[in-house]
Design a protein around this motif. Sequence first.
Motif, short mmCIF file in Angstrom:
data_model
loop_
_atom_site.label_atom_id
_atom_site.label_comp_id
_atom_site.label_asym_id
_atom_site.label_seq_id
_atom_site.Cartn_x
_atom_site.Cartn_y
_atom_site.Cartn_z
N ALA A 205 -1.47 7.56 -5.90
CA ALA A 205 -1.39 7.09 -4.51
C ALA A 205 -0.16 7.66 -3.81
N GLU A 206 0.95 7.72 -4.53
CA GLU A 206 2.17 8.26 -3.93
C GLU A 206 2.00 9.75 -3.61
N THR A 209 -0.10 9.87 -0.55
CA THR A 209 0.49 9.23 0.62
C THR A 209 1.64 10.03 1.24
N ILE A 213 2.29 10.83 5.13
CA ILE A 213 3.36 10.12 5.86
C ILE A 213 4.24 11.13 6.58
N MET A 264 3.66 -0.23 -2.29
CA MET A 264 2.76 -0.16 -1.14
C MET A 264 3.41 -0.75 0.11
N THR A 712 -2.74 4.73 6.52
CA THR A 712 -2.69 5.85 5.58
C THR A 712 -2.14 5.40 4.24
N VAL A 713 -1.02 4.67 4.27
CA VAL A 713 -0.40 4.21 3.03
C VAL A 713 -1.33 3.26 2.27
N ALA A 716 -4.56 4.94 0.99
CA ALA A 716 -4.36 5.78 -0.19
C ALA A 716 -4.31 4.93 -1.45
#
Length: 798
Positions: A205-206, A209, A213, A264, A712-713, A716
Amino acid sequence: MLDTEQRPTPPPTTQRRQLERGIASFTARHKWPLAIVWLILLGVGGASGVSLTGSLSSGGWWVAASDSVTASQQIQTGFVGRGLSSAVLLVHDRDNTASNPAFDQRTRDVFDQVTADPRMHAASSFGWSTLSPANRAPFLGKDGATALTTIGMNVDDDAATVELPSLTKEFTQRFDGQGLDVSIVSGPAFWGEVNEQSTSGLIKAELITLPLIVLILLVLFRSVAAVLASLAVGVTSIVLTLGILSPIARHVELSIFVENVVTMLGLGVGIDYSLFMIRRFKEELAIGGSVEDSIAASLRTSGHTVVASGLTIVVAMSTVAFIRLNAITSMAVGAIAVVAVSILVATLLLPVLLNLLGRRIDAGRVPLPRRFRLRPDDADPTTSFWYRSTMTVMRRPLIFLVAGAAALLALAIPLTHMKLFLPDSRILSSPSAVRHGFDTISEQYGPGYGFPIQVVVSSSAQLQDTATDLASYTRELSGLPDVAAVQSATPVLERISPADPMAALNSSIFGALPPDARNAVRHYVSDDNKKFIVEVISAAPGSDERTTRLVERVRDITDKLPNSVHGVVGGVPASAYDANKEIERGLPWVLVFMLTAVYLLLLLTFRSVFLPLKAIAMNLLSVGATYGIMVMLFQYGWGAGLLGISVPGYQMNFVPVLLLAILFSLSTDYEVFLLSRVKEEYRAGADNSLAVARGMTHTAPLISGAALLMVTVFGAFGIAGILPIQQIGIGMAIAIALDATLVRMVLVPAAMRLMGRWNWWWPGRLKPPATTVAHTPRTHISAAHHAPNRGAEGVLGL
């Protein structure tokens, strides 16, 4: 009677101005030492946070003092094949069936190697590999090529959670080349695998993301320096929070999902707060303010918005404590911690960075075509999309309000069919050996076999004295609807002593029995002959409503046992039932106290009686619609294929509670930001409608950008995370999207237009001067924003 042009009266703010000026001045004078302190904090937080994962707990899903907890505790000692923790060794032979002698040898070889491994801490075993051929048929799968044995372990669930995932992978790989599929199936093995998949999902996810971002922030700020400053706030908030939680987790049980929640929210909220602060700082610089003055002004306005919205989240999440499930409480603690740290970083450490950057905040300017800018710098605000759409809504406010509310209510209808359950094996990805083991048990032995309802019947006297009652009890359980099987020592005891089965427990008879017969009895009867286990296997999966009803029926029958014995009903289905009942009990209290707290905070923020009520009503509509959409996605499966998410058919029981608190507070966050600007415009002299239009024009681009960033964050995490995090992430993304569009652009201006002067009503407020400013268009919103009478006291208005 209320005057039509009544205005909020600006209260004294001298002390607060001194505080903001003091922070700006102090960080300006000591920016380099403070920057070094910042780096030291990052280093210490990072070093501490590295060990957090190993300290997190798989527990927290049990309701304290419930029957399911009591049953779990009573099962841990005195039985064969059970222990402080238990695991099922599942072996599937791809080349042989039980009719082939090689099958027995191969499965026994696996059993010997697994139980001999000191990391298994095996104390006793019961099943295919410990019984003679005459007694082990119940442990053979439908395909005749799968066998299972239960292993009692001398370590608790938390220790087993750490050991079993790696052991499962090791044994699976060791025997795969021999044509054997080996799995270790248990609660600790499941939670250990959840922990590993949760960590890998977090990394994934990071990776998804962070580039998104950066792209969104570049569009919002159009400068590399501002983007890096914003990212610094988000990263610092996460690192410091994980560093703080790490020593806490060594002494207090924190859920394995805490890391995901912190990351998150840290990315979403931390960067969101920095966005407000940096954007305001750039505005202040643009009109000629010094760096120090611009920081003080940013703290006085956006800084107070950050504090107000952050406190709202903290207060809202604190109400979750009314639900006595430690997993939920610990995730709330993680959310509170990261939001509190984000407030401190945005208001205390970010000014240090802004002092260091100064006017270089625009360094690394990224030229964007006009069509990609949120609002061209030289644009007439009255021609902007936001101004025109707001005025359009306010020309027919009742129509838009009714239509928007009806749409949200329609989306909320599926909420009435929401099903809750504990996380089960379906949250694991299919390639997982643990997931494969649970799936195999379901296929070969039945959907309810992996999670039986366990009843522990105890007696102060010997069980021999209660033979008639126990026989009647087990027969009644066998006759219940949706029961696939009832397992206990009764069949073995009846074969030994048909006339009086419990007589076989007498030492003179029991000691003469063969070892596998004694083990078969001791798996269900304690070694002191005072506890008797009955396992009720449901014909449906644990999360199915039929299993839930079966738990209720088993408890009803158990409650009617005679006074000579006492029964408690446990097992995963019963613990899920208890957890759901606890959530049902605590949720109304959470809602009442959260709504009260949010109302009081907004009441103090805006000095208005009715604006908080309007905000709460809008938030309830938004949350209800979000729940309805989640039911469509995760229970009905509508659109799940497009998002690439699984459809378990239920919601994780902790997700709606956490979402309620998080979504309510995040929605209030945008409400505070928007209404703070509307309030400034109203104080500056605009009437109600014009103040709303101007407030929307100035804040909507930033709110939309911040909402896009959060969507978005959260999105994801919703796509890349493990299922519980998927549900939280997607739920939050949906709610933020609804809030930033339908709620913020339609319902809010429509409601505020209908409420008119009542928006700002406050008991005892004095009437304003007679002169007011009517609908006079301004060429630049910033001119109104910096007018002398704009009420620059900030958000809280205290």
